[in-house]
Design a protein around this motif. Structure first.
Motif, mmCIF file in Angstrom:
data_model
loop_
_atom_site.group_PDB
_atom_site.id
_atom_site.type_symbol
_atom_site.label_atom_id
_atom_site.label_comp_id
_atom_site.label_asym_id
_atom_site.label_seq_id
_atom_site.Cartn_x
_atom_site.Cartn_y
_atom_site.Cartn_z
ATOM 1 N N GLY A 36 25.404 44.657 -56.929
ATOM 2 C CA GLY A 36 25.082 43.469 -56.148
ATOM 3 C C GLY A 36 24.535 43.777 -54.771
ATOM 4 N N ALA A 37 24.942 44.897 -54.185
ATOM 5 C CA ALA A 37 24.433 45.262 -52.860
ATOM 6 C C ALA A 37 22.958 45.638 -52.939
ATOM 7 C CB ALA A 37 25.257 46.411 -52.279
ATOM 8 N N TYR A 38 22.560 46.327 -54.014
ATOM 9 C CA TYR A 38 21.146 46.643 -54.200
ATOM 10 C C TYR A 38 20.331 45.365 -54.382
ATOM 11 C CZ TYR A 38 22.368 51.578 -54.965
ATOM 12 O OH TYR A 38 22.808 52.871 -54.821
ATOM 13 N N LEU A 39 20.821 44.444 -55.213
ATOM 14 C CA LEU A 39 20.076 43.208 -55.450
ATOM 15 C C LEU A 39 19.921 42.407 -54.171
ATOM 16 C CD1 LEU A 39 21.405 41.900 -58.885
ATOM 17 C CD2 LEU A 39 19.403 43.289 -58.412
ATOM 18 N N SER A 40 20.954 42.398 -53.342
ATOM 19 C CA SER A 40 20.877 41.696 -52.062
ATOM 20 C C SER A 40 19.811 42.323 -51.170
ATOM 21 C CB SER A 40 22.236 41.733 -51.362
ATOM 22 O OG SER A 40 22.182 41.088 -50.109
ATOM 23 N N ASP A 41 19.741 43.658 -51.162
ATOM 24 C CA ASP A 41 18.720 44.349 -50.371
ATOM 25 C C ASP A 41 17.312 43.968 -50.837
ATOM 26 O OD1 ASP A 41 20.722 45.642 -48.971
ATOM 27 O OD2 ASP A 41 20.551 47.524 -50.096
ATOM 28 N N TRP A 42 17.131 43.856 -52.144
ATOM 29 C CA TRP A 42 15.798 43.627 -52.701
ATOM 30 C C TRP A 42 15.382 42.160 -52.702
ATOM 31 C CZ3 TRP A 42 17.518 46.871 -57.489
ATOM 32 C CH2 TRP A 42 17.487 48.243 -57.159
ATOM 33 N N PHE A 43 16.333 41.274 -52.981
ATOM 34 C CA PHE A 43 15.964 39.876 -53.240
ATOM 35 C C PHE A 43 16.561 38.868 -52.266
ATOM 36 C CE2 PHE A 43 15.742 42.016 -57.432
ATOM 37 C CZ PHE A 43 14.395 41.805 -57.698
ATOM 38 N N GLY A 44 17.506 39.276 -51.436
ATOM 39 C CA GLY A 44 18.065 38.395 -50.426
ATOM 40 C C GLY A 44 18.602 37.093 -51.003
ATOM 41 N N PRO A 45 18.221 35.955 -50.413
ATOM 42 C CA PRO A 45 18.802 34.666 -50.828
ATOM 43 C C PRO A 45 18.364 34.189 -52.204
ATOM 44 C CG PRO A 45 17.099 34.328 -49.177
ATOM 45 C CD PRO A 45 17.326 35.803 -49.255
ATOM 46 N N LYS A 46 17.463 34.897 -52.860
ATOM 47 C CA LYS A 46 17.114 34.525 -54.232
ATOM 48 C C LYS A 46 18.289 34.773 -55.191
ATOM 49 C CE LYS A 46 12.113 35.293 -53.955
ATOM 50 N NZ LYS A 46 10.956 36.043 -54.538
ATOM 51 N N ILE A 47 19.273 35.571 -54.741
ATOM 52 C CA ILE A 47 20.473 35.850 -55.530
ATOM 53 C C ILE A 47 21.614 35.007 -54.986
ATOM 54 C CG2 ILE A 47 22.034 37.627 -56.381
ATOM 55 C CD1 ILE A 47 19.185 38.218 -57.161
ATOM 56 N N TYR A 48 22.310 34.277 -55.854
ATOM 57 C CA TYR A 48 23.518 33.554 -55.460
ATOM 58 C C TYR A 48 24.670 34.096 -56.297
ATOM 59 C CZ TYR A 48 26.556 29.786 -53.877
ATOM 60 O OH TYR A 48 27.596 29.072 -53.288
ATOM 61 N N THR A 49 25.679 34.648 -55.607
ATOM 62 C CA THR A 49 26.762 35.360 -56.285
ATOM 63 C C THR A 49 28.075 34.603 -56.154
ATOM 64 O OG1 THR A 49 25.686 37.483 -55.867
ATOM 65 C CG2 THR A 49 28.027 37.531 -56.406
ATOM 66 N N ILE A 50 28.688 34.312 -57.289
ATOM 67 C CA ILE A 50 29.956 33.579 -57.332
ATOM 68 C C ILE A 50 31.061 34.515 -57.810
ATOM 69 C CG2 ILE A 50 31.217 31.639 -58.351
ATOM 70 C CD1 ILE A 50 28.531 30.228 -58.738
ATOM 71 N N ALA A 51 32.077 34.686 -56.990
ATOM 72 C CA ALA A 51 33.266 35.428 -57.406
ATOM 73 C C ALA A 51 34.226 34.461 -58.074
ATOM 74 C CB ALA A 51 33.941 36.064 -56.198
ATOM 75 N N LEU A 52 34.779 34.851 -59.207
ATOM 76 C CA LEU A 52 35.894 34.104 -59.788
ATOM 77 C C LEU A 52 37.170 34.810 -59.381
ATOM 78 C CD1 LEU A 52 33.453 33.100 -61.658
ATOM 79 C CD2 LEU A 52 35.278 32.474 -63.249
ATOM 80 N N THR A 53 38.118 34.055 -58.875
ATOM 81 C CA THR A 53 39.346 34.666 -58.385
ATOM 82 C C THR A 53 40.527 33.780 -58.743
ATOM 83 O OG1 THR A 53 40.368 35.735 -56.463
ATOM 84 C CG2 THR A 53 39.266 33.634 -56.065
#
Length: 509
Positions: A388-405
């Motif tokens: 996920g850190a790589y995807l954030s570097d490459w695509f920024g806000p185009k990625i929306y990440t939801i943690a289930l907890t």
């Protein structure tokens, strides 16, 4: 701001001043905590249901605004045996598909095998059998996931099918290596130029033979020896003793070595170099996308082979307990998996909207100290960097990440009987704060914190980040909470389930 105590003259005045200062500190901290709790109460959206079959999506409508124009939604999970988290993800995927136009579901499962599973969904196989051609058994054999598999199957004949893909470099299903070997041989055999084809076939045979030596010879020999002893009627106690003796006597010669890896690397590099040198011939036979896909699959095989030497095959128990270098293994796998996801986004399904199914530790933007001992949103030397850190570097806000907890509950992988107790989350944690709201399910959009109070926006919070392998003795306590300096820099949203229930194996029909 820290509280400071001024010098007071006289014991009474000093005591009075100290008491006042302590009260001021206590009041200040309480006010900060209350401000955070008030923000959570105001912004957390209660959810009515996590039932996989519930398609009344009105309670999920806050996600429309939260996700907005994002093109990739990553769905984490607190554990690979968190059954009702699986069910919640099934409902979320149906919502994303039906209401938001996401039509590619990418699993944390083998890239090559998932292509076979996706094709099988369009054939005569039942949904579960089709999925088990590629998806890890921890999901494909879970009753909580079955409704999703059946849903994917049901969409194939519609105008808006939900396709499936995989981003993991590993082989994650039964017979996956055999299927890949067959496809790779067919891939090079389709080249029309006979000299190039003949050399490629020889290189492929060497690459597959040396990979088998790295991955499988010891495991298969141990399995065959065990089956032989069982056929002889060996008792459990004697069986364990003889297997231990076999490991000490026979296994040493079968363990993979650096020489095996060097031989594999040489032959696999020859195939990759040939694809580069003769790309026009391959694209003539397989098209540009088909050629590029097999190239990615070969790179995956190459990186996976390197990882085989990180596993000490002489040690039994949890897989993660056998890593010689767990940090290198994690980083190698997650970096390659990130490149696989990037390929799927940019070349595999350009212009499409993708859903990613994985564990929280793979989709987060935060980094991990070795052994998952801590979470860092500001990376440090020696950390483990997740996909996920790589995807954030490459695509920024185009990625929306939801943690289930979760606040508490139980976790069980469907591949075993071991049930892991998840104790209540500690006071002050994000889970404890959501638990205090008194309802079983919540969604909290963390991106919205950016426009809230400055204190809330940067509020350090503890949050559960369970390690992927229950009971791993190379990791921090698997259900502990970690202090995250700024929770918004780890995830974009949180889906909270108050009490987790263990996954249920699919019953034989």
């Amino acid at each position: 701001m820290p509280c400071r105590f001024g010098h007071q003259r006289g014991r009474a005045r000093w005591a009075s001043g100290l008491l006042a200062a302590l009260l001021a500190c206590s009041t200040g901290h309480a006010e900060q905590a209350d401000e955070l709790q008030r923000w959570i109460e105001k912004n957390a959206a209660p959810l009515r249901s996590i039932a996989a079959t519930d398609e009344d999506f009105r309670d999920l409508e806050p996600l429309l605004t939260a996700i907005g124009p994002a093109e990739v939604v990553q769905l984490g999970e607190p554990g690979h045996g968190a059954g009702n988290s699986f069910a919640a993800k099934v409902r979320l995927i149906k919502f994303l598909h039906q209401r938001m136009g996401f039509d590619v579901l990418v699993w944390e499962s083998g890239m090559h095998g998932m292509r076979l599973a996706d094709a099988a969904m369009r054939g005569e196989s039942d949904a579960v059998s089709a999925a088990q051609r590629g998806i890890f058994t921890i999901w494909s054999n879970a009753e909580e996931v079955r409704p999703l598999l059946e849903y994917v199957k049901s969409t194939q004949a519609t105008s808006r099918p939900l396709q499936m893909a995989g981003f993991d470099l590993q082989f994650t299903a039964r017979n996956a290596l055999d299927a890949f070997s067959e496809d790779l041989r067919a891939f090079v055999s389709a080249i029309h130029e006979p000299t190039i084809r003949s050399q490629l076939q020889a290189d492929v045979d060497r690459a597959l033979a040396t990979y088998h030596r790295l991955c499988c010879e010891l495991r298969e020999a141990r399995r065959q020896h065990r089956e032989h002893l069982v056929r002889l009627g060996t008792s459990e106690q004697v069986l364990a003793e003889r297997l231990t003796a076999w490991d000490k006597r026979e296994a040493l010669a079968l363990r993979p070595t650096q020489q095996d890896l060097d031989a594999f690397s040489s032959s696999s590099d020859a195939v990759l170099n040939a694809i580069q040198a003769h790309r026009a011939l391959f694209e003539q036979a397989h098209g540009a996308k088909g050629t590029s896909f097999m190239e990615q699959a070969l790179i995956n095989l190459r990186v996976d082979a390197q990882g085989k030497l990180d596993i000490d095959h002489g040690v039994r128990g949890e897989t993660s307990a056998r890593f010689r270098n767990a940090v290198a293994y994690f980083n190698r796998r997650d970096e390659r998996n990130a490149h696989n996801l990037r390929w799927l986004i940019e070349q595999g399904y350009p212009g499409r909207k993708l859903i990613v199914w994985a564990h929280n530790v793979h989709v987060t933007r935060a980094h991990f100290a070795p052994g998952f001992a801590a979470v860092h949103v500001h990376p440090r030397a020696g950390d483990m960097k997740p996909t996920g850190a790589y995807l954030s570097d490459w695509f920024g806000p185009k990625i929306y990440t939801i943690a289930l907890t979760t606040y508490r509950g139980k976790d069980r992988w469907v591949t075993g009987d071991r049930v892991i107790e998840i104790p209540p989350s500690e006071a002050g944690s994000l889970e404890a704060r959501l638990h205090a709201l008194g309802k079983p399910y919540w969604f909290l959009d963390l991106r919205a914190a950016a426009i809230g109070s400055s204190h809330v926006a940067g509020q350090p919070l503890k949050m559960r980040m369970m390690t992927p392998v229950p009971g791993s003795n190379t990791a921090a306590p698997p259900h502990g909470s970690y202090l995250v300096e700024d929770i918004r820099r780890a995830f974009d949203g949180v889906f909270f389930i108050d009490e987790t229930t263990p996954a249920t194996p699919i019953r034989a029909q």
